[in-house]
Design a protein around this motif. Sequence first.
Motif, PDB file in Angstrom:
ATOM      1  N   ALA A  19     -29.197  49.537  52.581  1.00  0.00           N
ATOM      2  CA  ALA A  19     -27.950  49.774  53.317  1.00  0.00           C
ATOM      3  C   ALA A  19     -26.838  48.836  52.857  1.00  0.00           C
ATOM      4  O   ALA A  19     -25.659  49.180  52.915  1.00  0.00           O
ATOM      5  CB  ALA A  19     -28.189  49.610  54.816  1.00  0.00           C
ATOM      6  N   ARG A  24     -24.474  51.818  48.789  1.00  0.00           N
ATOM      7  CA  ARG A  24     -25.719  52.017  49.555  1.00  0.00           C
ATOM      8  C   ARG A  24     -26.799  52.665  48.697  1.00  0.00           C
ATOM      9  O   ARG A  24     -27.605  53.480  49.168  1.00  0.00           O
ATOM     10  CB  ARG A  24     -25.446  52.880  50.801  1.00  0.00           C
ATOM     11  N   ARG A 103     -30.267  56.620  47.688  1.00  0.00           N
ATOM     12  CA  ARG A 103     -29.166  56.195  48.565  1.00  0.00           C
ATOM     13  C   ARG A 103     -29.581  56.221  50.035  1.00  0.00           C
ATOM     14  O   ARG A 103     -30.228  57.163  50.503  1.00  0.00           O
ATOM     15  CB  ARG A 103     -27.947  57.100  48.368  1.00  0.00           C
ATOM     16  N   PHE A 104     -29.145  55.181  50.730  1.00  0.00           N
ATOM     17  CA  PHE A 104     -29.374  55.044  52.165  1.00  0.00           C
ATOM     18  C   PHE A 104     -28.808  56.233  52.943  1.00  0.00           C
ATOM     19  O   PHE A 104     -27.691  56.676  52.693  1.00  0.00           O
ATOM     20  CB  PHE A 104     -28.687  53.761  52.633  1.00  0.00           C
TER      21      PHE A 104
END
Length: 152
Positions: A19, A24, A103-104
């Motif tokens: 995060a 991110r 990716r978060f």
Amino acid sequence: MRFWLMKSEPDEASIDDLAAAPKRTLPWTGVRNYQARNFMRDMMGIGDGVLFYHSSCPEPGIAGIAEVVSDAYPDPTQFDPKSPYYDAKSTRETPRWMLVDVRFVKKIPLVSLAQLREHPELAGMRVLAKGNRLSITPVTEDEWRFITKALA
DNA sequence: GCCAACGTTGGC
DNA sequence: GCCAACGTTGGC
């Protein structure tokens, strides 16, 4: 579109690290197992769903949701002699190890291993199989839906 | 720290 | 190609 469970040791890269990363997003470095590599190289696509799993830690379990945001490309750490993931047998011409960017999406209250085992709907999950050590395992759409809707 | 399970290596 | 030895993973 497919679904995956990807293990990470939180000491190395936790859901919070993901995060906090630029965009991110983190490259999934360090996979040195052919089966896991093949999943990334041959099966993963942009937009695939990822259950972000914390392993080798006090509370193993699913800590968040992420998504695949790149196609597979060579893992740069295999070429770096200073990296713990250095592989002297790999060359830039014929790289042995591949990775994808992840990716978060969101953090969830930890769904522990014990919790996962409680649900018959999830009994077939590879990560729950005895002796499983694969760091990347496929998740069925039903399992994904159950976890993201009922547990997360 | 233990140890079961599994993957990889290398001699033959 | 077999398989013993070794190293690693990962929950406990």
